[in-house]
Design a protein around this motif. Structure first.
Motif, short mmCIF file in Angstrom:
data_model
loop_
_atom_site.label_atom_id
_atom_site.label_comp_id
_atom_site.label_asym_id
_atom_site.label_seq_id
_atom_site.Cartn_x
_atom_site.Cartn_y
_atom_site.Cartn_z
N THR A 93 9.65 -0.45 -0.19
CA THR A 93 9.69 -0.89 1.20
C THR A 93 10.02 0.32 2.05
O THR A 93 11.06 0.95 1.85
CB THR A 93 10.74 -1.99 1.41
OG1 THR A 93 10.40 -3.12 0.62
CG2 THR A 93 10.81 -2.39 2.88
N ALA A 101 1.55 4.82 7.95
CA ALA A 101 1.64 3.39 7.64
C ALA A 101 0.38 2.93 6.92
O ALA A 101 0.44 2.22 5.91
CB ALA A 101 1.86 2.59 8.92
N ALA A 137 0.36 1.80 3.04
CA ALA A 137 -0.08 0.43 2.74
C ALA A 137 -1.15 0.45 1.66
O ALA A 137 -1.17 -0.41 0.76
CB ALA A 137 -0.61 -0.23 4.01
N ASP A 144 5.36 -2.13 1.14
CA ASP A 144 5.74 -3.01 2.23
C ASP A 144 6.26 -2.12 3.35
O ASP A 144 6.84 -1.05 3.09
CB ASP A 144 6.82 -3.99 1.80
CG ASP A 144 6.30 -5.04 0.82
OD1 ASP A 144 5.13 -5.44 0.95
OD2 ASP A 144 7.08 -5.46 -0.06
N LEU A 145 6.08 -2.57 4.61
CA LEU A 145 6.36 -1.68 5.73
C LEU A 145 7.28 -2.31 6.78
O LEU A 145 7.14 -3.49 7.11
CB LEU A 145 5.04 -1.27 6.40
CG LEU A 145 4.06 -0.48 5.54
CD1 LEU A 145 2.71 -0.37 6.24
CD2 LEU A 145 4.61 0.92 5.24
N ARG A 192 -0.11 -3.74 12.64
CA ARG A 192 0.27 -4.73 11.62
C ARG A 192 -0.92 -5.62 11.27
O ARG A 192 -1.20 -5.85 10.08
CB ARG A 192 1.41 -5.60 12.16
CG ARG A 192 1.83 -6.74 11.21
CD ARG A 192 2.71 -7.74 11.92
NE ARG A 192 2.03 -8.28 13.10
CZ ARG A 192 2.66 -8.82 14.15
NH1 ARG A 192 3.99 -8.91 14.16
NH2 ARG A 192 1.98 -9.28 15.18
N ILE A 209 -3.42 -3.69 9.11
CA ILE A 209 -2.96 -3.48 7.74
C ILE A 209 -3.01 -4.78 6.94
O ILE A 209 -3.45 -4.81 5.79
CB ILE A 209 -1.55 -2.87 7.74
CG1 ILE A 209 -1.60 -1.43 8.25
CG2 ILE A 209 -0.93 -2.93 6.34
CD1 ILE A 209 -0.24 -0.81 8.49
N VAL A 240 4.63 -6.76 6.29
CA VAL A 240 4.66 -5.77 7.36
C VAL A 240 5.46 -6.35 8.52
O VAL A 240 5.02 -7.31 9.17
CB VAL A 240 3.25 -5.38 7.84
CG1 VAL A 240 3.34 -4.31 8.93
CG2 VAL A 240 2.39 -4.89 6.68
#
Length: 247
Positions: free
Chosen positions: A3, A18, A22, A27-28, A42, A45, A54
């Motif tokens: 994460t 990001a 991904a 996980d972001l 978001r 992604i 996310v």
């Protein structure tokens, strides 16, 4: 999979990191001032990776209380943080003594004090977890004092590199790791430069080098390695007259 929290994630290097992380299954936790861009990132992604988590939150890194609050919210929501990428910053600045202390002060407060708050918040979480990976985005300009508009910027990037290295010494021998990135000229919104600038690298290629370094948890790297690794030696030894023409 890890994460990863990224500050300044709404555009440029942060947004591309990001995307690429991904692709690797991270996980972001994404934060920046411009939530409309974060929401769009978001959605982009998740459309490509619907199995990922996310989370996005608004954050101005000069609001220091908010930095601590947002980092803790992400950690609680996502069950901890494995990596924190201190990326948010400003590229503005003016030559010293030209009446633009305001611009230089804003750069210093955002790039250094803001980074200090982010590092403190991340370090608090990592110490509690007894695990984590701090990634500090410095700059190739940190390798030596630089002239004209980037004097203050370069000084802040040298300062954050030393900040991260000091934390590395503190946590040496523990599961907590620290990486310092020294990007060269990479196309981004903040850089205000274009692909026509000499030695400029595309955002995708430049960030790929950054992500490879992050994933390998290297202590530090000048990225992309070519030409910035050999140029690092050069920049430390060129005469001041040559350096002056580089600003």
């Amino acid at each position: 999979m890890p994460t990863t929290l990224i500050t300044g994630a709404s555009s440029g290097l942060g947004a591309e990191m990001a995307r690429q992380l991904a692709d690797l299954g991270h996980d972001l936790a994404l934060c920046a001032r411009r939530t409309d861009r974060l929401d769009a990132l978001r959605d982009e992604i998740l459309a490509a990776h619907p199995d990922l988590r996310v989370s996005v939150k608004a954050l101005d890194v000069t609001d220091h209380d908010a930095v601590f609050g947002v980092f803790e919210e992400f950690a609680e929501e996502l069950g901890g943080l494995d990596k924190v990428i201190v990326n948010a910053g400003l590229g503005k600045g003016q030559p010293l003594g030209t009446g633009r202390f305001d611009a230089n002060k804003q750069t210093a407060e955002t790039n250094f004090i803001g980074a200090l708050a982010q590092t403190e918040a991340a370090a608090t979480i990592f110490r509690r977890q007894d695990a984590g990976h701090l990634v500090m985005v410095s700059s190739f300009s940190a390798l030596r004092g630089m002239p004209r508009n980037i004097t203050t910027y370069a000084a802040t990037k040298a300062a954050v590199a030393h900040l991260a290295e000091g934390f590395r010494a503190d946590v040496h021998g523990t599961p907590i790791k620290v990486t310092v990135l020294y990007p060269g000229y990479i196309v981004s919104e903040m850089s205000g430069t274009s692909a026509r600038t000499p030695l400029m690298t595309s955002t995708e290629k430049g960030v790929r080098s950054m992500v490879e370094t992050i994933v390998k948890e290297k202590a530090s790297a000048r990225v992309p390695a070519w030409p910035w690794a050999p140029l690092g030696f050069v920049i430390k030894h060129v005469p001041v007259g040559v350096l002056r023409r580089m600003g």
